[in-house]
Design a protein around this motif. Structure first.
Motif, PDB file in Angstrom:
ATOM      1  N   LEU A 212      -0.142   2.452  -8.998  1.00  0.00           N
ATOM      2  CA  LEU A 212      -0.308   1.005  -9.212  1.00  0.00           C
ATOM      3  C   LEU A 212       0.816   0.412 -10.034  1.00  0.00           C
ATOM      4  O   LEU A 212       1.217  -0.741  -9.833  1.00  0.00           O
TER       5      LEU A 212
ATOM      6  N   ILE B 218      -5.285   3.779  -5.324  1.00  0.00           N
ATOM      7  CA  ILE B 218      -5.912   2.462  -5.276  1.00  0.00           C
ATOM      8  C   ILE B 218      -7.344   2.508  -5.783  1.00  0.00           C
ATOM      9  O   ILE B 218      -7.978   1.461  -6.014  1.00  0.00           O
TER      10      ILE B 218
ATOM     11  N   VAL C 205      -6.690  -3.451  -1.172  1.00  0.00           N
ATOM     12  CA  VAL C 205      -7.943  -2.709  -1.280  1.00  0.00           C
ATOM     13  C   VAL C 205      -8.807  -2.937  -0.051  1.00  0.00           C
ATOM     14  O   VAL C 205      -9.408  -2.000   0.489  1.00  0.00           O
TER      15      VAL C 205
ATOM     16  N   LEU D  18       0.827  -1.203   0.000  1.00  0.00           N
ATOM     17  CA  LEU D  18       0.000   0.000   0.000  1.00  0.00           C
ATOM     18  C   LEU D  18       0.864   1.257   0.000  1.00  0.00           C
ATOM     19  O   LEU D  18       0.570   2.227  -0.711  1.00  0.00           O
TER      20      LEU D  18
END
Length: 215
Positions: free
Chosen positions: A27, A102, A61, A19
């Motif tokens: 990403l 994200i 996520v 993260l």
């Protein structure tokens, strides 16, 4: 026995590091090799915890979804649906605003992610308990998610060049658009709050028409 120089791998440590990479590099910055380097381990050792990159992304996520407060839906008494939706929407947006990179993955839907499914269940349950028909409750849940995730995808204010000359000749109504970027936070948060209240106002009218007519 001597303590290991590198902390032992765990799912939580992998997810937290992944993260952080996504937050700073997007990403595209997340790869097995890059993640292994950050963790000071060999790439194959990651597969002992996550079979695929998609599995890892799901966990990342869902960690972000776990940051969304659902307390407004809990308790013995059914919450007032409008107040609960408002508080939840603000918490949801805050979680996404903290991790905007994200959002494209999150926007694909809850899948099998426990925190995401818990969120969907809480919102749907609140609406149904308030008297909304199940079909309407489903649409409202979708509408709110579209609005919240859309608001977190980017900054409206930051999208305007700060060069006043860009607007001077052909865009007379944008004479102060070059000033928007420096007020990015207040404009974007204000826009979210304006949209949220407008949505809730519209839903309130719909609620009185659909649900009020049956009581």
């Amino acid at each position: 026995m001597a303590r290991p120089r590198t902390p032992l791998l765990s799912r939580d440590r992998i997810v937290t590091t992944a993260l952080a990479l996504i937050d700073t590099e997007g990403l595209e910055g997340l790869s097995t090799r890059r993640l292994a380097t950050e963790l000071s381990v060999s790439g194959p050792s990651l597969y002992n915890h996550f079979a695929t990159k998609d599995d890892l992304l799901d966990a990342v996520v869902d960690t972000v979804m776990g940051e969304v407060d659902l307390g407004m839906f809990e308790g013995q008494e059914a919450p007032e649906w409008r107040t609960a939706l408002r508080d939840w929407a603000r918490s949801y947006r805050a979680a996404l605003a903290a991790h905007p990179n994200i959002v494209p993955v999150l926007a694909q839907g809850p899948g099998r992610r426990p925190n995401a499914l818990r969120l969907a269940d809480a919102v749907f349950g609140c609406l149904v308990d308030a008297g909304w028909p199940r079909g309407q409750a489903t649409r409202i849940g979708a509408l709110m998610r579209y609005f919240i995730t859309g608001s977190a995808l980017g900054s409206f204010a930051a999208g305007f060049p700060e060069d006043a000359q860009v607007y001077a000749a052909e865009y007379p109504h944008l004479g102060e658009a070059h000033l928007l970027a420096e007020h990015r936070r207040s404009i974007d948060e204000g826009a979210f709050e304006t949209g949220l209240e407008a949505l809730l106002d519209g839903l309130e009218l719909r609620y009185r028409r659909i649900v009020g007519a049956t009581h």
